[in-house]
Scaffold this motif. Structure first.
Motif, short mmCIF file in Angstrom:
data_model
loop_
_atom_site.label_atom_id
_atom_site.label_comp_id
_atom_site.label_asym_id
_atom_site.label_seq_id
_atom_site.Cartn_x
_atom_site.Cartn_y
_atom_site.Cartn_z
N PRO A 6 -1.47 59.26 45.63
CA PRO A 6 -2.12 58.72 46.82
C PRO A 6 -3.52 59.31 46.98
O PRO A 6 -3.73 60.51 46.86
N LEU A 7 -4.49 58.45 47.27
CA LEU A 7 -5.86 58.87 47.50
C LEU A 7 -6.39 58.12 48.71
O LEU A 7 -6.71 56.94 48.62
N HIS A 8 -6.40 58.79 49.85
CA HIS A 8 -6.83 58.20 51.12
C HIS A 8 -6.04 56.93 51.45
O HIS A 8 -6.60 55.92 51.87
N GLY A 9 -4.76 56.98 51.24
CA GLY A 9 -3.89 55.88 51.59
C GLY A 9 -3.77 54.80 50.53
O GLY A 9 -3.06 53.82 50.72
N VAL A 10 -4.45 54.95 49.44
CA VAL A 10 -4.39 53.98 48.35
C VAL A 10 -3.68 54.66 47.17
O VAL A 10 -4.05 55.76 46.76
N TYR A 11 -2.67 54.00 46.65
CA TYR A 11 -1.94 54.55 45.52
C TYR A 11 -2.64 54.14 44.22
O TYR A 11 -2.82 52.97 43.94
N LEU A 12 -3.03 55.15 43.46
CA LEU A 12 -3.68 54.93 42.18
C LEU A 12 -2.73 55.35 41.06
O LEU A 12 -2.00 56.33 41.21
N PRO A 13 -2.78 54.66 39.95
CA PRO A 13 -1.97 55.11 38.82
C PRO A 13 -2.46 56.47 38.34
O PRO A 13 -3.66 56.76 38.39
#
Length: 66
Positions: A6-13
């Motif tokens: 998670p990065l600021h509410g966005v899930y990144l692979p």
């Protein structure tokens, strides 16, 4: 390591983070190779840079997806 970060509410692979890490390692090795003049021995320096990045990225990815 989790497969999503998670990065600021966005899930990144997690491969995105490995991409950045491989880029930084490749950049450092590129500077080292240039300093010692190792690119004089390469047939195509740009191809060597791409191959170096590819090997680093795959090696890092194998640490997660093994």
């Amino acid at each position: 390591m989790p497969r999503e970060v998670p990065l600021h509410g966005v899930y990144l692979p997690s491969l995105t983070l490995l991409f950045l890490l491989a880029f930084l390692l490749g950049w450092g090795l590129d500077r080292l190779f240039a300093r010692f003049g190792l690119y004089r021995h390469a047939w195509h320096p740009a191809l060597l840079r791409v191959a170096l990045f590819t090997c680093l990225y795959c090696a890092l990815a194998l640490t997660i997806y093994r």
